[in-house]
Design a protein around this motif. Structure first.
Motif, PDB file in Angstrom:
ATOM      1  N   ASP A 649       0.895  -1.284   0.254  1.00 41.88           N
ATOM      2  CA  ASP A 649      -0.319  -0.125  -0.281  1.00 41.88           C
ATOM      3  C   ASP A 649       1.060   1.303  -0.231  1.00 41.88           C
ATOM      4  N   ARG A 673      -8.774   8.548 -11.368  1.00 40.55           N
ATOM      5  CA  ARG A 673      -9.938   7.253 -12.411  1.00 40.55           C
ATOM      6  C   ARG A 673      -9.989   8.023 -13.991  1.00 40.55           C
ATOM      7  N   GLU A 679      -8.395  12.438  -8.459  1.00 42.09           N
ATOM      8  CA  GLU A 679      -8.421  11.974  -7.282  1.00 42.09           C
ATOM      9  C   GLU A 679      -8.099  13.207  -6.072  1.00 42.09           C
ATOM     10  N   ALA A 702      -3.687   2.941  -2.868  1.00 41.98           N
ATOM     11  CA  ALA A 702      -4.091   1.529  -2.480  1.00 41.98           C
ATOM     12  C   ALA A 702      -4.409   0.679  -3.693  1.00 41.98           C
ATOM     13  N   LEU A 703      -4.309  -0.409  -4.170  1.00 44.90           N
ATOM     14  CA  LEU A 703      -4.475  -1.028  -5.009  1.00 44.90           C
ATOM     15  C   LEU A 703      -6.199  -0.743  -5.387  1.00 44.90           C
ATOM     16  N   SER A 704      -5.786  -0.596  -6.898  1.00 40.79           N
ATOM     17  CA  SER A 704      -7.455  -0.402  -7.435  1.00 40.79           C
ATOM     18  C   SER A 704      -7.746  -0.763  -9.165  1.00 40.79           C
ATOM     19  N   ALA A 705      -8.628  -1.322  -9.126  1.00 43.63           N
ATOM     20  CA  ALA A 705      -8.912  -1.118 -10.769  1.00 43.63           C
ATOM     21  C   ALA A 705      -9.483  -0.179 -11.408  1.00 43.63           C
ATOM     22  N   GLU A 706      -9.928   1.052 -10.782  1.00 39.67           N
ATOM     23  CA  GLU A 706     -10.300   1.707 -11.076  1.00 39.67           C
ATOM     24  C   GLU A 706      -9.771   3.321 -11.071  1.00 39.67           C
ATOM     25  N   HIS A 707      -8.425   3.164 -10.576  1.00 40.20           N
ATOM     26  CA  HIS A 707      -7.196   3.989 -10.915  1.00 40.20           C
ATOM     27  C   HIS A 707      -5.834   3.636 -11.419  1.00 40.20           C
ATOM     28  N   LEU A 725      -2.922  -0.575 -11.025  1.00 34.64           N
ATOM     29  CA  LEU A 725      -2.951  -0.342  -9.705  1.00 34.64           C
ATOM     30  C   LEU A 725      -3.880  -1.591  -9.526  1.00 34.64           C
ATOM     31  N   ALA A 726      -4.045  -2.783 -10.266  1.00 32.37           N
ATOM     32  CA  ALA A 726      -4.432  -3.473 -11.318  1.00 32.37           C
ATOM     33  C   ALA A 726      -3.730  -4.577 -11.916  1.00 32.37           C
ATOM     34  N   ASP A 730      -8.174  -6.580 -15.483  1.00 32.77           N
ATOM     35  CA  ASP A 730      -9.161  -6.385 -13.758  1.00 32.77           C
ATOM     36  C   ASP A 730      -9.611  -5.016 -14.162  1.00 32.77           C
TER      37      ASP A 730
END
Length: 809
Positions: A649, A673, A679, A702-707, A725-726, A730
């Motif tokens: 993280d 995003r 963000e 943070a790991l994220s599929a949306e960022h 981040l993914a 994904d």
């Protein structure tokens, strides 16, 4: 004045039948034209006797060529006191003059000279099938590599080792005259020279070693890049001249400076010869690394400046090594520099390259790591005749290449010590390496005499307490792709693991090597390249024709794709998925290795180019179309790189500066995003010392599929970069990112302006015309971002908008 013998005719016979059929005099029917230098396959294709082995499933249909006896015939007019010179005969050959045996050849990598009487003559060469010449007798093999070596018996002959196929190349062993043939007056001449820079200050002290064919007076002039004489000297016969060059213009790699080339003119009895060379010093630093105790550096130091070597491995640009046009060398090497390379490695399973290769590397500022031609096999160094043949080969090639400014390193072989190490590891034995005498005694002994200034390395990989150790020397990282265990210290850790997890490109982060001279991931060529060479019915996954283009285990690509893109359903998907996986993998690896500067001081990708149209590790396919990875590599090899290191993280932004000036800039870091907007955003002032790599920002993520985490340079110092981040498969990417494209004609070129409404990953511009060149490609566009890309034609033709497709992931 030498006269080149270029026009020949060729004809094939059953082994042993040519002489009785009058082949030495060119008698009989069925002769077809050929050129020297050239290639028998190409002559057969041009005559309509052979379907091009690169097309469709034709490779196997060419197998008969290797089993025939091939005669090359021509008529020559030889003047008084002359000799015939054959620069390259491939491989076992008898030379006849008017039906009388003049001599024989048994090494593709040597030249051959024969006295010849004056007058008009029939000149003929009989090339014997290689297998007949090496049949029987002991054949050393490695466990696990025995089948391919036993099939070809390649290690018993001095011939391009890749000719019988590799895990990226077809089974097409060549035969014929692959280098020029000439008639040369028998007068004293300069056979070779060495040009070494001893010291550089307000003047340069250089030593010139002259090798004359016979004792004679020789006068030498050194001309600067503008043609002005800046130093001169004279002597009688072979030996040294020491010159002082005022105000020297130093030769640098493309990333650090200019490439001024001096011309050395030697006059012997009114006959002049010219050599192009450069003034520079180069050392290989193997001092202890004080910040990583127990390790030693492996870094090249050019003109006193430690380098991070950025580049790739070179394989022959065609299986038909005698028929490669000069323009192919120029294009491929210019595009190496275009990808921010400063080094290229001539791999030991190919050939000592043609002169044009080294001349272009001199011109372009590419250092050359030069292997001797031994690869992935044990060699019979207990055979005195074989060893004597190699001794002559090595001496000739060292003498031929040693004057080049680009020459950085001589290397004994490719992977021979390492394969023996891993074979012993698997069987818990210790086995002497067949061929060790060549790398430890014969080659370094010759270099000590002919080229003592250029560094020598016994093999690749080599160094540290064992081959492939991360503690010293160079490493081949085949954990990614092949699943071979890493060697952090003396012993390999773990077992081979070819699972998706075991070969994932994220495992590059476990590699703490000093210098990585091979690493790579396979990808398909452009879909247009496949269409040009494959039958329409084979353009689908799993077809026999497509599988013939994959010379390694086909399932290995699946293991690479599973954690990144998932598995493809169509051939078009396979091209896109493998290209993206390769590009992301090369980006990840290069960024990791460069962040470790100076502890890691080099990254040479396997491989730069292809020898035929296939699925391989290349960055540029056989038709000259750059894969996604070429563009990713160019950005990752940029002189200044900003890259993220993600650990759980937390994230770090590193700036790697390979230039000789400080980097003072502002980096804008943003968490964007994928749906649009950001963000947060942060400005980070930069002050990075020359030739260094440092962490300039740590922060949570943070790991994220949306960022996606992005970084941009306010002053344009480095290319924009991002960290996903993914996994790609994904990511919450919009099905349609809203790409808009406008265009404007710019001379014969075309400027494309692209805008995205939402985040567009891997924007891809492609064409069925392989000659189109894109200023940039396979890049991301954030929502609202706009980029203009210039598209040109390598041949200078007009570029039309309808010839270009635009898409994204």
């Amino acid at each position: 004045m030498s006269t080149f013998v270029s026009a020949w005719r060729i004809r094939d016979f059953a082994p042993g039948e040519g002489a009785s059929a009058g082949a030495a005099a060119g008698q009989g029917e069925g002769w077809i034209p050929a050129s020297a230098s050239g290639d028998t396959y190409r002559a057969l294709i041009d005559a309509g006797r052979l379907a091009d082995p690169y097309v469709g499933r034709n490779e196997a249909e060419a197998a008969w060529v290797r089993d025939r006896e091939w005669w090359w015939h021509t008529n020559v007019e030889i003047g008084p006191d002359a000799e015939l010179v054959f620069e390259g005969l491939d491989t076992f050959a008898d030379i006849y003059l008017d039906g009388t045996l003049l001599g024989s050849a048994d090494n593709m990598f040597r030249s051959w000279r024969f006295d010849a009487p004056a007058g008009a003559h029939d000149l003929a060469i009989c090339f014997h099938p290689t297998m007949l010449k090496v049949a029987g007798g002991p054949l050393p093999v490695f466990p696990g590599f025995a089948d391919r070596i036993s099939h070809s018996r390649r290690t018993l002959m001095r011939k391009a080792q890749f000719g019988w196929g590799w895990d990226w190349g077809p089974d097409l062993p060549t035969v014929g005259i692959w280098k020029p043939v000439r008639i040369e007056p028998r007068t004293p001449t300069l056979r070779s020279l060495n040009f070494a820079t001893r010291a550089i200050g307000t003047s340069a002290e250089v030593t010139i070693d002259l090798d004359l064919s016979a004792p004679a007076e020789v006068a030498v002039k050194l001309l600067d890049p503008k043609g002005k004489v800046v130093a001169e000297g004279a002597r009688h016969g072979s030996g040294q001249l020491e010159l002082r060059v005022p105000d020297p213009q130093l030769w640098w790699t493309a990333d650090l400076g200019a490439q001024p080339l001096y011309t050395l003119v030697a006059n012997i009895g009114g006959k002049t010869v010219h050599y192009r060379t450069g003034i520079r010093t180069l050392e290989l630093d193997q001092s202890p690394d004080p910040d990583e105790p127990g390790t030693i550096f492996f870094r090249f130091v050019l003109n006193g400046i430690p380098l991070f070597a950025k580049g790739a491995n070179w394989v022959p640009a065609s299986s038909f090594v005698g028929a490669i046009p000069d323009r192919s060398y120029t294009d491929l090497l210019e595009r190496a520099v275009g990808a921010n390379f400063n080094m290229i490695r001539v791999w030991g399973g190919g050939v000592y390259e043609h002169d044009i290769f080294y001349d272009e590397c001199n011109r372009l500022g590419l250092l050359v790591w030069q292997d001797f031609m031994f690869a992935c096999a044990p060699y019979p160094d207990d055979n005195p005749d074989f060893v004597d043949n190699i001794r002559a080969e090595v001496a000739e090639q060292v003498a031929r290449l040693r004057h080049h400014a680009c020459l950085a390193l001589w290397c004994g072989n490719n992977e021979n010590q390492a394969i023996q190490f891993f074979a012993d590891h698997a069987t818990s034995t210790v086995t002497p390496l067949a061929g060790q005498f060549l790398y430890d005694e014969l080659i370094p002994g010759i270099l000590a005499d002919l080229d003592p200034k250029t560094p020598y390395w016994p093999g690749s990989p080599w160094g540290g307490p064992s081959p492939n150790s991360m503690r010293g020397g160079d490493v081949h990282n085949w954990t990614v792709w092949h699943g071979i265990p890493l060697v952090p210290d003396k012993d390999a850790v773990g077992v081979s693991d070819s699972s998706p997890k075991g070969v994932a490109f994220t495992r590059y982060a476990e590699d703490f090597a000093r210098f990585v001279s091979e690493f790579g991931i396979q990808a398909a060529p452009d879909i247009g390249t496949l269409k040009r060479w494959m039958a329409p019915e084979d353009l689908k996954l799993g077809s026999a024709g497509f599988l013939e283009r994959i010379k390694d285990v086909a399932d290995k690509a699946s293991a690479m794709m599973i954690p990144v893109t998932g598995l493809p359903e169509t051939l078009q998907d396979y091209v896109a998925f493998t290209m993206l996986t390769q590009a992301e993998g090369m980006k990840f690896a290069i960024e990791h290795y460069r962040r470790r500067k100076p502890h890691c001081s080099g990254a040479l990708i396997w491989q730069h180019n292809d020898c035929w149209p296939c699925v391989s590790w290349s960055l540029i396919d056989y038709d000259g179309v750059a894969k996604s990875s070429w563009y990713a590599t160019r950005r990752a090899f940029a002189p200044v790189l900003a890259s993220f290191r993600i650990d759980g993280d937390s994230a770090e932004l590193w700036v790697t500066n390979d230039t000789l000036a400080p980097v003072r800039d502002t980096a804008t870091i943003a968490l964007a995003r994928l749906a649009g907007g950001t963000e947060w955003e942060e400005q980070v002032p930069l002050d990075v010392a020359p030739n260094s790599s440092i962490c300039v920002w740590p922060g949570p993520v943070a790991l994220s599929a949306e960022h996606v985490l992005t970084v941009r340079s306010a002053g344009g110092t480095f290319p924009a970069n991002r960290a996903l981040l993914a996994p790609v498969k994904d990511l919450a990417l919009a099905p349609d990112p809203g790409l808009e494209v406008t265009h404007e004609q710019v001379g014969e070129g075309l400027a494309l302006t692209l805008t995205a409404e939402r985040y567009a990953l891997a924007v891809h511009l492609r064409s069925d015309d392989p000659a189109l060149r894109f200023e940039d490609n396979h890049f991301d566009l954030a929502g609202g971002e706009q980029r203009t890309i210039l598209v040109t034609h390598s041949g200078g033709g007009e570029v039309r908008r309808e010839a270009i497709e635009v898409s994204s992931w």
